[in-house]
Design a protein around this motif. Structure first.
Motif, short mmCIF file in Angstrom:
data_model
loop_
_atom_site.label_atom_id
_atom_site.label_comp_id
_atom_site.label_asym_id
_atom_site.label_seq_id
_atom_site.Cartn_x
_atom_site.Cartn_y
_atom_site.Cartn_z
N ALA A 231 0.83 -1.20 0.00
CA ALA A 231 0.00 0.00 0.00
C ALA A 231 0.87 1.25 0.00
O ALA A 231 0.60 2.22 -0.72
N VAL B 40 -6.96 -7.46 1.51
CA VAL B 40 -7.52 -6.17 1.90
C VAL B 40 -9.04 -6.24 1.72
O VAL B 40 -9.54 -6.39 0.62
N GLY C 155 -6.01 -0.17 3.23
CA GLY C 155 -4.76 -0.88 2.97
C GLY C 155 -3.77 -0.80 4.11
O GLY C 155 -2.98 -1.72 4.33
#
Length: 204
Positions: free
Chosen positions: A9, A60, A123
């Motif tokens: 992320a 996620v 994330g």
């Protein structure tokens, strides 16, 4: 495994701008006529692709719980842009005028909201368990700010501050919907209601 996807992320800050630059530079070699109005469309496209990979391939899982009372986040986000604009005016002397509301700016600014919130809030959510809520807020906010460095150093500061607000909204409700709504409110006002003019405003 969650650590891997936190790092993934965070790589958004490098991967998305780099992809943007590669397309612009590489495209010119094959006749692509890059224009300023293409910038946000390219950014929105790469943001969406990045978030899709993060959600589709990685572990996620966005929390999409919704409470009608959370719609207050829309005007709250709009107010946040008003605060930023007032501070920027006092800082630089830029003039505040009515936004243009142009389609070419409105759509990509709205399209980039969900991907950004999926990356920087959902994330990075594993940081809450591993390092604690304050660390999550700090990392989420700074990373969000750095993602806007192409718009100028002042944007890193403002977007980091905005990131703190969005991260706190995410923690308070447990849903990514709230920061998305606040972010939408912010961007709509940025295009439709308020714009900045002056030498320093051009890089906004």
């Amino acid at each position: 495994m969650s650590t891997v996807w936190v790092v993934a992320a965070l790589s958004y800050v490098i991967v998305v701008p780099l992809s943007f630059l590669v397309v612009v530079a590489g495209g010119s070699r094959v006749g692509y006529d890059h224009r300023r109005e293409h910038d946000r469309w390219l950014y929105a496209g790469f943001s969406a692709l990045f978030a899709a990979v993060l959600v589709g391939v990685g572990p996620v899982s966005p929390t999409l719980a919704f409470d009608p009372r959370w719609l207050v986040a829309l005007p709250a986000g709009a107010a946040l842009y008003g605060v930023d604009t007032t501070l920027w005016k006092r800082w630089t002397g830029a003039r505040i005028e009515r936004g243009t509301g142009e389609f070419v700016w409105t759509v990509p600014m709205l399209l980039s909201v969900v991907p950004e919130e999926l990356v920087f809030r959902t994330g990075l959510a594993p940081l809450v368990d591993s390092l604690g809520a304050p660390a999550f807020v700090a990392v989420s906010a700074v990373a969000f700010g750095l993602a806007h460095v192409a718009n100028g150093r002042h944007e890193v500061a403002f977007k980091s501050w905005n990131g703190v607000v969005y991260a706190l909204a995410f923690l308070a409700t447990g849903s990514v919907v709230v920061p998305v709504l606040a972010h939408v409110g912010y961007n709509l006002v940025a295009v439709w209601v308020i714009s900045l003019t002056g030498t320093d405003a051009a890089s906004r």
